[in-house]
Scaffold this motif. Structure first.
Motif, PDB file in Angstrom:
ATOM      1  N   UNK A  95       0.827  -1.207   0.000  1.00  0.00           N
ATOM      2  CA  UNK A  95       0.000   0.000   0.000  1.00  0.00           C
ATOM      3  C   UNK A  95       0.864   1.262   0.000  1.00  0.00           C
ATOM      4  N   UNK A  96       0.568   2.152  -0.942  1.00  0.00           N
ATOM      5  CA  UNK A  96       1.034   3.537  -0.893  1.00  0.00           C
ATOM      6  C   UNK A  96      -0.195   4.380  -0.612  1.00  0.00           C
ATOM      7  N   UNK A  97      -0.266   4.913   0.598  1.00  0.00           N
ATOM      8  CA  UNK A  97      -1.423   5.705   1.019  1.00  0.00           C
ATOM      9  C   UNK A  97      -1.035   7.177   1.016  1.00  0.00           C
ATOM     10  N   UNK A  98      -1.879   8.001   0.445  1.00  0.00           N
ATOM     11  CA  UNK A  98      -1.602   9.428   0.460  1.00  0.00           C
ATOM     12  C   UNK A  98      -1.553   9.934   1.903  1.00  0.00           C
ATOM     13  N   UNK A  99      -0.869  11.060   2.078  1.00  0.00           N
ATOM     14  CA  UNK A  99      -0.800  11.678   3.407  1.00  0.00           C
ATOM     15  C   UNK A  99      -2.125  12.381   3.712  1.00  0.00           C
ATOM     16  N   UNK A 100      -2.416  12.598   5.009  1.00  0.00           N
ATOM     17  CA  UNK A 100      -1.728  12.084   6.186  1.00  0.00           C
ATOM     18  C   UNK A 100      -2.046  10.609   6.346  1.00  0.00           C
ATOM     19  N   UNK A 101      -1.371   9.908   7.251  1.00  0.00           N
ATOM     20  CA  UNK A 101      -1.681   8.487   7.399  1.00  0.00           C
ATOM     21  C   UNK A 101      -3.159   8.219   7.652  1.00  0.00           C
ATOM     22  N   UNK A 179      -2.851  22.316   8.685  1.00  0.00           N
ATOM     23  CA  UNK A 179      -1.924  21.524   9.492  1.00  0.00           C
ATOM     24  C   UNK A 179      -1.830  20.092   8.989  1.00  0.00           C
ATOM     25  N   UNK A 180      -2.976  19.466   8.751  1.00  0.00           N
ATOM     26  CA  UNK A 180      -2.990  18.051   8.359  1.00  0.00           C
ATOM     27  C   UNK A 180      -2.827  17.875   6.847  1.00  0.00           C
ATOM     28  N   UNK A 181      -2.901  18.997   6.091  1.00  0.00           N
ATOM     29  CA  UNK A 181      -2.827  18.892   4.629  1.00  0.00           C
ATOM     30  C   UNK A 181      -1.465  19.314   4.080  1.00  0.00           C
ATOM     31  N   UNK A 182      -1.064  20.568   4.275  1.00  0.00           N
ATOM     32  CA  UNK A 182       0.228  21.020   3.751  1.00  0.00           C
ATOM     33  C   UNK A 182       1.296  21.101   4.840  1.00  0.00           C
ATOM     34  N   UNK A 183       0.880  21.445   6.063  1.00  0.00           N
ATOM     35  CA  UNK A 183       1.849  21.503   7.153  1.00  0.00           C
ATOM     36  C   UNK A 183       2.498  20.166   7.413  1.00  0.00           C
ATOM     37  N   UNK A 184       1.723  19.092   7.236  1.00  0.00           N
ATOM     38  CA  UNK A 184       2.236  17.746   7.494  1.00  0.00           C
ATOM     39  C   UNK A 184       3.391  17.405   6.553  1.00  0.00           C
ATOM     40  N   UNK A 185       3.386  17.957   5.336  1.00  0.00           N
ATOM     41  CA  UNK A 185       4.478  17.712   4.389  1.00  0.00           C
ATOM     42  C   UNK A 185       5.801  18.268   4.920  1.00  0.00           C
ATOM     43  N   UNK A 186       5.780  19.539   5.330  1.00  0.00           N
ATOM     44  CA  UNK A 186       7.014  20.165   5.804  1.00  0.00           C
ATOM     45  C   UNK A 186       7.434  19.608   7.161  1.00  0.00           C
ATOM     46  N   UNK A 187       6.455  19.259   7.992  1.00  0.00           N
ATOM     47  CA  UNK A 187       6.788  18.650   9.282  1.00  0.00           C
ATOM     48  C   UNK A 187       7.479  17.316   9.078  1.00  0.00           C
TER      49      UNK A 187
END
Length: 353
Positions: A95-101, A179-187
């Protein structure tokens, strides 16, 4: 041993048709794109016609029952990451699941357990890890050039970048906003470069100041009357090794730049900004800045999909692991909980990575 990966796509939205499907097709003989499903079957039919995908379904349950699949990409709204991932793993798929988990820590934990039990790969769509800037800086860090990284700053800010399509402003389906959409990428990029230290405490605040009003939309008009997410989040994360991260992310804020995505790192031997890549050091009694004169131009999504396919075929560990997904989910949900309660949250439970 499987020499060609039979791949199915769950969810026929933009991330599937713009990123996953085209880049699977670039993998050539390694991949056979065999099926696609979406609850809105017309969307799946359209994608199947465009990309010559032979099997179309309105549910992943039917897809798993009727054809043999080796791996799937999960490209659904966040709420459905967990059930789709569990079903895929139980059907014997990587499985490759898109972010966030997931939506919750418990879901992310159960996904990781299911992957281990099934003996299958579960990885997440953090494509910024595959950016050349991140890869180059990681080599510098691994070579000791930054020393002990004790502080970082994470930025994912848009001036007026509320998505005017999809379900990005629906908290029930997405779990939150920037936070859960784009912030999660940089975090995730920051944590990856820092070696994923064990978190200790988080403190977060969220705001809904601009998204619930009609205004200029640089990414299309959004449904401001049903805007149920934060439009800005800020937070601080401390780690048990003494390191800390300051985080700031927004879909809409009164700032100069229309779009800023960056990670800044500070170590005792050097520091760096990632986008664009610049390294700061002191050598031979001189303060110096280092910038690369050349970086590879291969697309990040291309590399993400290539590496997922290779991990599945070769049995290697993916760049983003399911346990790291649990780790990240703890931080994200902890920040939301902190914002809701107005107090710092202790992340006491260890997560091995």
């Amino acid at each position: 041993m499987v020499t060609k990966l039979r791949v199915g796509i769950i969810g026929a939205g933009g991330i599937a048709t713009d990123a996953h499907i085209p880049n699977y097709l670039k993998c050539g003989e390694k991949v056979e794109l065999i099926a696609i499903c979406d609850v809105v079957k017309e969307k799946a039919d359209k994608a199947a016609l465009e990309f010559n995908i032979p099997h179309v379904f309105s549910s992943y349950e039917e897809m798993f029952q009727k054809i043999q699949i080796d791996a799937v990409s999960i490209c659904t709204p966040n709420k459905f990451h967990y059930p789709a991932t569990i079903a895929a793993l139980q059907a014997g798929c990587h499985v490759l699941c898109e972010k966030p988990p997931a939506m919750t820590v418990k879901e992310a934990e159960q996904m990781a357990i299911a992957a281990e039990k099934a003996g299958k790969i579960l990885t997440y769509g953090f494509h910024f890890r595959h950016a050349p800037q991140v890869e180059v800086l990681k080599r510098f860090i691994d070579g000791g050039e930054l020393g002990d990284i004790y502080a970082a700053r994470v930025t994912a800010m848009r001036r007026r970048g509320i998505p005017g399509w999809g379900v990005f402003t629906n908290k029930e389906l997405q779990g939150g906003g920037p936070l859960i959409d784009i912030g999660v990428h940089m975090l995730d990029a920051a944590l990856y470069l820092m070696g994923y230290p064990e978190p200790d405490t988080v403190f977060g605040v969220t705001y809904q100041k601009l998204g619930n009003k009609q205004g200029v939309g640089l990414m299309g008009a959004w449904d401001w009357e049903n805007f149920s997410i934060e439009d800005m989040a800020r937070g601080m994360i401390t780690f048990k090794n003494g390191a800390s991260i300051l985080l700031e992310t927004a879909f809409a804020a009164n700032v100069e730049k229309h779009d800023e995505m960056n990670v800044s790192l500070m170590g005792d031997k050097g520091g760096a900004d990632v986008f664009p890549l610049k390294i700061y050091q002191e050598k031979h009694d001189t303060l110096i800045d280092i910038t690369p004169s050349h970086l590879p131009k291969k697309g990040w999504h291309v590399l993400e999909l290539e590496r997922f396919v290779d991990s599945c075929l070769e049995g290697t560990i993916p760049l983003s692991t399911s346990k790291q997904g649990v780790y990240l989910q703890k931080i994200i949900n902890g920040l939301y909980e902190s914002a809701e309660k107005g107090e710092a949250i202790k992340l006491s439970e260890n997560v091995p990575v």
